[in-house]
Design an enzyme around this catalytic site. Structure first.
Site, PDB file in Angstrom:
ATOM      1  N   ARG A 259     -19.873  31.249  75.923  1.00  0.00           N
ATOM      2  CA  ARG A 259     -19.873  32.340  74.931  1.00  0.00           C
ATOM      3  C   ARG A 259     -18.512  33.039  74.906  1.00  0.00           C
ATOM      4  O   ARG A 259     -18.032  33.434  73.841  1.00  0.00           O
ATOM      5  CB  ARG A 259     -20.990  33.346  75.242  1.00  0.00           C
ATOM      6  CG  ARG A 259     -21.131  34.414  74.161  1.00  0.00           C
ATOM      7  CD  ARG A 259     -22.344  35.281  74.370  1.00  0.00           C
ATOM      8  NE  ARG A 259     -22.242  36.093  75.579  1.00  0.00           N
ATOM      9  CZ  ARG A 259     -23.200  36.876  76.044  1.00  0.00           C
ATOM     10  NH1 ARG A 259     -24.361  36.957  75.403  1.00  0.00           N
ATOM     11  NH2 ARG A 259     -23.039  37.587  77.135  1.00  0.00           N
TER      12      ARG A 259
ATOM     13  N   LYS B  90     -18.481  38.885  71.448  1.00  0.00           N
ATOM     14  CA  LYS B  90     -18.551  39.894  72.508  1.00  0.00           C
ATOM     15  C   LYS B  90     -17.127  40.381  72.753  1.00  0.00           C
ATOM     16  O   LYS B  90     -16.427  39.925  73.660  1.00  0.00           O
ATOM     17  CB  LYS B  90     -19.190  39.306  73.774  1.00  0.00           C
ATOM     18  CG  LYS B  90     -19.694  40.399  74.720  1.00  0.00           C
ATOM     19  CD  LYS B  90     -20.676  39.850  75.719  1.00  0.00           C
ATOM     20  CE  LYS B  90     -20.991  40.861  76.810  1.00  0.00           C
ATOM     21  NZ  LYS B  90     -21.630  42.084  76.346  1.00  0.00           N
TER      22      LYS B  90
ATOM     23  N   GLU C 201     -30.319  45.110  67.265  1.00  0.00           N
ATOM     24  CA  GLU C 201     -30.449  45.066  68.725  1.00  0.00           C
ATOM     25  C   GLU C 201     -30.279  46.489  69.228  1.00  0.00           C
ATOM     26  O   GLU C 201     -30.238  47.421  68.429  1.00  0.00           O
ATOM     27  CB  GLU C 201     -29.384  44.127  69.323  1.00  0.00           C
ATOM     28  CG  GLU C 201     -27.950  44.550  69.001  1.00  0.00           C
ATOM     29  CD  GLU C 201     -26.882  43.637  69.599  1.00  0.00           C
ATOM     30  OE1 GLU C 201     -27.190  42.845  70.492  1.00  0.00           O
ATOM     31  OE2 GLU C 201     -25.728  43.750  69.149  1.00  0.00           O
TER      32      GLU C 201
HETATM   33  N1  PMP Z   1     -26.364  43.078  72.987  1.00  0.00           N
HETATM   34  C1  PMP Z   1     -25.252  43.717  73.324  1.00  0.00           C
HETATM   35  C2  PMP Z   1     -24.576  44.574  72.314  1.00  0.00           C
HETATM   36  C3  PMP Z   1     -24.717  43.587  74.620  1.00  0.00           C
HETATM   37  O1  PMP Z   1     -23.598  44.220  74.948  1.00  0.00           O
HETATM   38  C4  PMP Z   1     -25.399  42.777  75.551  1.00  0.00           C
HETATM   39  C5  PMP Z   1     -24.845  42.578  76.931  1.00  0.00           C
HETATM   40  N2  PMP Z   1     -24.779  43.772  77.658  1.00  0.00           N
HETATM   41  C6  PMP Z   1     -26.592  42.156  75.172  1.00  0.00           C
HETATM   42  C7  PMP Z   1     -27.035  42.307  73.868  1.00  0.00           C
HETATM   43  C8  PMP Z   1     -27.365  41.288  76.131  1.00  0.00           C
HETATM   44  O2  PMP Z   1     -26.686  40.074  76.321  1.00  0.00           O
HETATM   45  P1  PMP Z   1     -26.776  39.248  77.684  1.00  0.00           P
HETATM   46  O3  PMP Z   1     -28.208  38.941  77.903  1.00  0.00           O
HETATM   47  O4  PMP Z   1     -25.967  38.028  77.426  1.00  0.00           O
HETATM   48  O5  PMP Z   1     -26.211  40.110  78.762  1.00  0.00           O
END
Ligand code: PMP
Length: 291
Positions: free
Chosen positions: A53, A152, A185
């Site tokens: 990612r 990200k 989200e």
């Molecule tokens: N959404 C956002 C905006 C995030 O920053 C994160 C990670 N902190 C997630 C979702 C969750 O992603 P992951 O399970 O890959 O940590």
């Protein structure tokens, strides 16, 4: 606490010496990408997925990571070993690097790479026992054609503005909607709802990060024979769900008790949420890249 050793551009330095330039575009413009990764029992959980990612995020912003995937994996493992960590959290960051004061990223010749391997501060235990009380943020999630939430990136102001709303409302997380009014989200976590035993999470195209933990939960659901799909959700769908929970590498699986004062289900962590949490913990105990 012992002095942390920080991986910075190929070397380990003491935390007080781990400094980047004020001309680094990561600092000047939030121009860079990152990952937040968990280490459990001496093994890094889903490291390859995080590295993939990171490379995808970097590609989307035309940032060439000056290391190969195996080199980054090795650097993450040695960051854990250097700090004698068996359980914790890794912050892997690649910034655009040092440039001039202009926006043009191509003036930056060398991306900065650093890794912080630290212990993790989780949400308070009460959040896991009682569930989190969400509010809906007035701040709308970035449009995918503006700064795509699938990247990200170091540009977290959109999330921070919503998180300020949560904190000012006396809670720890906020639900973010996209420009069309569908659930995207939360500020640092993905969201799932459960209705009649069926899991639903918003698609990445709704403005969500393709969360690694979200992916693990989808895998677990399939293994447990729970139907799961991606679909647009409204606030109504969240408020009237039987259960709701959040997922994230740092947070793991967090039950949601209410949205904007409407109790979700019984208001207590639901049976499916608890089952998924148990299975998730089993997985974190049994797999991962050994450091
Ligand atoms: N959404 C956002 C905006 C995030 O920053 C994160 C990670 N902190 C997630 C979702 C969750 O992603 P992951 O399970 O890959 O940590």
């Amino acid at each position: 606490m012992l002095c942390m050793k920080i991986y910075l551009d190929g070397q380990f330095v003491d935390e007080q010496d781990a400094k980047v330039s004020v001309f680094d575009h990561g600092l000047l413009y939030g121009d860079g990408v990152f990952e937040g990764i968990r280490l459990y029992h001496g093994r890094i959980f889903r490291l390859d997925a995080h590295i993939d990612r990171l490379f995808a995020s970097a590609k989307a912003i035309m940032l060439e990571i000056p290391m190969s995937k195996p080199e980054l994996v090795a650097a993450c493992c040695s960051a854990c070993r250097e700090n004698k960590l068996a359980d914790g959290y890794l912050r892997l960051v690649v910034t655009r690097g040092v440039g001039n004061l202009g926006l043009n990223p191509f003036t930056c010749k060398k991306p900065t790479v650093f890794i912080i391997a630290a212990t993790i501060e989780l949400y308070p235990q009460t959040v896991y026992e009682k569930g989190v009380e969400l509010i809906t943020a007035a701040t709308v999630r970035n449009h995918p054609n503006a700064v795509n939430p699938a990247i990200k990136s170091l540009n977290y102001l959109n999330n921070i503005l919503a998180r300020i709303e949560a904190v000012k409302a006396g809670t720890v997380e906020a639900l973010m909607l996209n420009g069309e009014g569908f659930v995207a989200e939360c500020t640092g976590d993905n969201l799932f709802v459960i209705r009649n035993g069926k899991l639903t999470t918003p698609p990445v195209s709704a403005g969500a990060l393709n969360g690694i933990t979200r992916g693990v939960v989808l895998e677990l659901a399939s293994k447990l024979g729970l139907p799961a799909s991606e679909a647009n959700l409204t606030r109504y769908d969240v408020m009237t769900a039987d259960e709701c929970f959040l997922t994230g590498s740092a947070a793991e699986i967090v039950p949601v008790a209410s949205l904007d004062g409407r109790t979700i289900g019984t208001g207590k962590p639901g049976a499916v949420t608890l089952q998924l949490t148990t299975e998730f913990r089993k997985l974190t105990r049994s797999e991962g890249t050994p450091i």
